[in-house]
Enzyme design. Structure first.
Site, PDB file in Angstrom:
ATOM      1  N   ASN A 282       0.745  -1.189   0.004  1.00  0.00           N
ATOM      2  CA  ASN A 282       0.007  -0.106  -0.038  1.00  0.00           C
ATOM      3  C   ASN A 282       0.778   1.414   0.036  1.00  0.00           C
ATOM      4  OD1 ASN A 282       0.738  -0.321   2.740  1.00  0.00           O
ATOM      5  ND2 ASN A 282      -1.210   0.389   3.345  1.00  0.00           N
TER       6      ASN A 282
ATOM      7  N   GLU B  39       4.434  -3.815  12.242  1.00  0.00           N
ATOM      8  CA  GLU B  39       3.438  -2.501  12.062  1.00  0.00           C
ATOM      9  C   GLU B  39       2.184  -3.277  11.188  1.00  0.00           C
ATOM     10  OE1 GLU B  39       3.615   0.637  12.841  1.00  0.00           O
ATOM     11  OE2 GLU B  39       5.590   0.575  13.568  1.00  0.00           O
TER      12      GLU B  39
ATOM     13  N   CYS C   4      -3.444   1.866   6.299  1.00  0.00           N
ATOM     14  CA  CYS C   4      -3.462   1.285   7.846  1.00  0.00           C
ATOM     15  C   CYS C   4      -4.066   2.309   8.921  1.00  0.00           C
ATOM     16  CB  CYS C   4      -2.154   0.618   8.255  1.00  0.00           C
ATOM     17  SG  CYS C   4      -0.852   1.996   8.315  1.00  0.00           S
TER      18      CYS C   4
ATOM     19  N   GLU D  88       8.063   3.226  14.463  1.00  0.00           N
ATOM     20  CA  GLU D  88       9.037   3.667  13.376  1.00  0.00           C
ATOM     21  C   GLU D  88       8.923   5.092  13.146  1.00  0.00           C
ATOM     22  OE1 GLU D  88       8.730   0.005  10.208  1.00  0.00           O
ATOM     23  OE2 GLU D  88       7.253   1.583   9.663  1.00  0.00           O
TER      24      GLU D  88
HETATM   25  P1  NAP Z   1       0.226  -8.814   4.023  1.00  0.00           P
HETATM   26  O1  NAP Z   1      -0.640  -9.809   3.099  1.00  0.00           O
HETATM   27  O2  NAP Z   1       0.373  -9.107   5.353  1.00  0.00           O
HETATM   28  O3  NAP Z   1       1.691  -8.777   3.180  1.00  0.00           O
HETATM   29  C1  NAP Z   1       2.654  -7.968   3.680  1.00  0.00           C
HETATM   30  C2  NAP Z   1       3.885  -8.545   3.099  1.00  0.00           C
HETATM   31  O4  NAP Z   1       4.252  -9.890   3.923  1.00  0.00           O
HETATM   32  C3  NAP Z   1       3.948  -8.707   1.797  1.00  0.00           C
HETATM   33  O5  NAP Z   1       5.381  -8.755   1.330  1.00  0.00           O
HETATM   34  C4  NAP Z   1       3.615 -10.231   1.756  1.00  0.00           C
HETATM   35  O6  NAP Z   1       4.330 -10.941   0.485  1.00  0.00           O
HETATM   36  C5  NAP Z   1       4.423 -10.757   2.976  1.00  0.00           C
HETATM   37  N1  NAP Z   1       4.110 -11.934   3.456  1.00  0.00           N
HETATM   38  C6  NAP Z   1       3.061 -12.492   3.445  1.00  0.00           C
HETATM   39  N2  NAP Z   1       2.768 -13.813   4.227  1.00  0.00           N
HETATM   40  C7  NAP Z   1       4.107 -13.828   4.541  1.00  0.00           C
HETATM   41  C8  NAP Z   1       4.656 -14.834   5.456  1.00  0.00           C
HETATM   42  N3  NAP Z   1       4.103 -16.021   5.778  1.00  0.00           N
HETATM   43  N4  NAP Z   1       6.277 -14.666   5.749  1.00  0.00           N
HETATM   44  C9  NAP Z   1       6.732 -13.650   5.532  1.00  0.00           C
HETATM   45  N5  NAP Z   1       6.182 -12.697   4.658  1.00  0.00           N
HETATM   46  C10 NAP Z   1       4.942 -12.629   4.212  1.00  0.00           C
HETATM   47  O7  NAP Z   1      -0.188  -7.377   4.024  1.00  0.00           O
HETATM   48  P2  NAP Z   1      -0.750  -6.432   2.738  1.00  0.00           P
HETATM   49  O8  NAP Z   1      -1.982  -6.875   2.107  1.00  0.00           O
HETATM   50  O9  NAP Z   1       0.410  -6.465   1.870  1.00  0.00           O
HETATM   51  O10 NAP Z   1      -0.790  -5.089   3.452  1.00  0.00           O
HETATM   52  C11 NAP Z   1      -2.083  -4.567   3.979  1.00  0.00           C
HETATM   53  C12 NAP Z   1      -1.851  -4.936   5.377  1.00  0.00           C
HETATM   54  O11 NAP Z   1      -0.762  -4.091   6.022  1.00  0.00           O
HETATM   55  C13 NAP Z   1      -3.059  -3.936   6.199  1.00  0.00           C
HETATM   56  O12 NAP Z   1      -3.490  -4.893   7.269  1.00  0.00           O
HETATM   57  C14 NAP Z   1      -2.536  -2.616   6.844  1.00  0.00           C
HETATM   58  O13 NAP Z   1      -3.121  -2.277   7.714  1.00  0.00           O
HETATM   59  C15 NAP Z   1      -1.038  -3.085   7.132  1.00  0.00           C
HETATM   60  N6  NAP Z   1      -0.176  -2.082   7.037  1.00  0.00           N
HETATM   61  C16 NAP Z   1       0.174  -1.524   8.359  1.00  0.00           C
HETATM   62  C17 NAP Z   1       0.895  -0.563   8.303  1.00  0.00           C
HETATM   63  C18 NAP Z   1       1.377   0.134   9.831  1.00  0.00           C
HETATM   64  O14 NAP Z   1       2.273   0.938   9.795  1.00  0.00           O
HETATM   65  N7  NAP Z   1       0.998  -0.589  10.757  1.00  0.00           N
HETATM   66  C19 NAP Z   1       1.344   0.193   7.304  1.00  0.00           C
HETATM   67  C20 NAP Z   1       0.948  -0.358   5.804  1.00  0.00           C
HETATM   68  C21 NAP Z   1       0.053  -1.194   5.864  1.00  0.00           C
HETATM   69  P3  NAP Z   1       3.323 -11.056  -0.717  1.00  0.00           P
HETATM   70  O15 NAP Z   1       3.163  -9.839  -1.229  1.00  0.00           O
HETATM   71  O16 NAP Z   1       4.351 -11.999  -1.611  1.00  0.00           O
HETATM   72  O17 NAP Z   1       2.230 -11.976  -0.427  1.00  0.00           O
END
Ligand code: NAP
Length: 484
Positions: free
Chosen positions: A156, A255, A289, A465
């Protein structure tokens, strides 16, 4: 296919060299606005990730760490390269993510800000000697690099999220192995192109691996040579990483997801609250997020506030982010679109009503453009109240009393961002103190900044962060008492 001078190498980067998948696998990257494949990138193997960790190990200097001055130079170099190439990096970002071009370019500036902040405050990581002399010794506290860090980022904010991690890791002197989200790896490749060309870092200091999360995640979780994982993404995956790294007691910076309450009291400036909500909610197409997920409006002003929102939302333009004057791009993929639609259907079926936007049956098929939508009459049993919607849906719920809305705001496992709009300063202080969220905007919907610590309470994460707190994430304090 995307053409860019920053993407002339479309591979990973290991030990200072551009590096393909050793098994020859690739995956496609799409433009969500058009559905076209814009690039093929390597899906790297377990052996490739191990090689990246080895490269990081060889770049790590524990006994004679890179000086603060050297690390500052790296940070400044990345900051300058990003600022100079903001237009092109932003264009790549816009094409793989879908957010409007100006917003994408703004994200590049935002990212540069983290490298700038760390370069200006790196002195805080210098060793210091305690003025008190506990136990009659002179004590020096050193901030040692924790070691090779695994950095995993979501789609994102393809450049913003890595900037927060990488700036602090480099400031600490930690080499890193970086895995971008599979939806948006191209912006990361562009960043590596810039670092390769303009920043004189030792081979192995930064390594890029792309491909299956299960493959990359396994090595990063299991390798004893990776003592720290910094992850931004969903709480679901964050929980898995906690389990998968437990054996080694690995340091985790997480995060994770949010479910932000946005609270509007009856004494608030409603126009300002509406403007702030629009800016906050629709950034990145509502896929952030920190974006407001539950809008609590005092019952006395609910109708007036709803009208102000509808007036603003009805003027918004949805379309391809590369087109001028587009406010809202597409959602990232079909699963993202379907989730927002499901939340809208569920709310309307359970008693909520549409204030602005389209009914689910009028949304059409075959594209990822979801119109900005406002609903009211939302209750706690609805999906859009309990889950992170991650899309341009504004669900309004009504409240009467201050204590009631604090409890309602906290009625979630998440604790990332929250917002309160009131002109009563004492009430604002009480509400902020009562909300268990790492970020609480008072009369502003603004999100994180390089200067301030940002992170989640509860299931929204561990660590911070940004700010000095973020600068210290990749170091370990070591106390060295000296006897006489
Ligand atoms: P996600 O599905 O959890 O994926 C995030 C990253 O983790 C991607 O690079 C993904 O790779 C990787 N990943 C997935 N499964 C993994 C595993 N088992 N081991 C290691 N890496 C793994 O999240 P997203 O859909 O990309 O992002 C949206 C989420 O991020 C939302 O819930 C949002 O709230 C959260 N977010 C939080 C913050 C914050 O600052 N707290 C900031 C931005 C976003 P692949 O893409 O290859 O699957």
């Amino acid at each position: 296919m995307i053409e860019s001078p920053l993407l002339d190498k479309l591979t990973g980067y290991i030990g200072g060299r551009w590096s393909d998948s050793s098994e020859g696998n690739t995956f496609d990257v799409y433009n969500p606005a058009t559905g076209e494949v814009i690039a093929k990138v390597p899906s790297m193997s377990e052996a490739d990730v191990v090689a990246a960790v080895e490269a990081g190990k060889s770049a790590l200097r524990l006994t004679s760490p890179y000086t603060l001055e050297t690390r500052r130079t790296w940070l400044e170099g990345i900051r300058d390269a990003l600022r100079e190439h903001k237009e092109e990096v932003g264009r790549i970002l816009c094409m793989e993510h879908g957010k409007p071009l100006k917003e994408a370019q703004g994200e590049v500036d935002y990212a540069a800000g983290f490298f700038d902040y760390c370069s200006r405050h790196i002195q805080a990581l210098d060793a210091h000697t305690l003025t008190e002399k506990p136990k009659d010794c002179t004590w020096t506290v050193h901030y040692r690099p924790i070691g090779v860090a695994g950095l995993i980022t979501p789609w994102n904010f393809p450049i913003g999220m890595i900037a927060k991690k990488l700036s602090a890791a480099l400031a600490a002197g930690c080499p890193s192995v970086i895995k971008p989200a599979s939806e948006t790896p191209l912006t990361m490749v562009a960043l590596f192109r810039l670092m390769d060309k303009y920043v004189d870092m030792p081979d192995g200091m930064v390594n890029l691996v792309m491909g299956k999360a299960s493959v990359v995640g396994k090595v990063l979780c299991e390798s004893p040579d990776v003592p720290m994982l910094s992850f931004t993404g969903s709480t679901e995956v964050g929980r898995k990483l906690v389990v998968d790294t437990a054996e080694q007691v690995k340091k985790l910076a997480l995060e994770l997801g949010g479910n932000a309450p946005f609270i509007v009291f009856d004494d608030a400036d409603l126009d300002s609250a509406a403007d702030n909500l629009i800016a906050n909610k629709f950034r990145g197409g509502g896929q952030t997020c920190v974006c407001a997920n539950r809008i609590f409006v005092h019952e006395k002003v609910a109708d007036a506030f709803g009208e102000k929102l509808a007036a603003r939302v009805n003027k918004m333009t949805v379309g391809n982010g590369l087109t001028e004057d587009v406010d809202l791009g597409p959602l990232i993929n079909q699963a993202g679109f379907d989730k927002v639609k499901r939340h809208l259907e569920d709310a309307l079926a359970n008693g909520a009503s549409l204030v602005a936007g389209k009914k689910p049956e009028d949304l059409g098929d075959g594209h990822l453009f979801f119109p900005p939508t406002v609903i009211t009459g939302v209750t706690r049993d609805m999906c859009c109240y309990r889950e992170e919607t991650f899309g341009p849906l504004v669900p309004m719920a009504l409240f009467r009393r201050e204590e009631e809305v604090i409890d309602a705001g906290n009625d979630t496992e998440f604790g990332l961002a929250s917002y309160v709009f009131t002109n009563d300063a004492e009430r604002a202080q009480r509400v902020a103190a009562g909300l268990r969220f790492g970020h609480c905007g008072w009369n502003t919907g603004t999100g994180p900044t390089p200067e301030a610590p940002f992170g989640g309470m509860k299931a929204s994460g561990i660590g911070r962060e940004g700010g000095l707190e973020g600068l210290f994430e990749f170091v370990e304090a070591q106390a060295v008492p000296r006897g006489f």
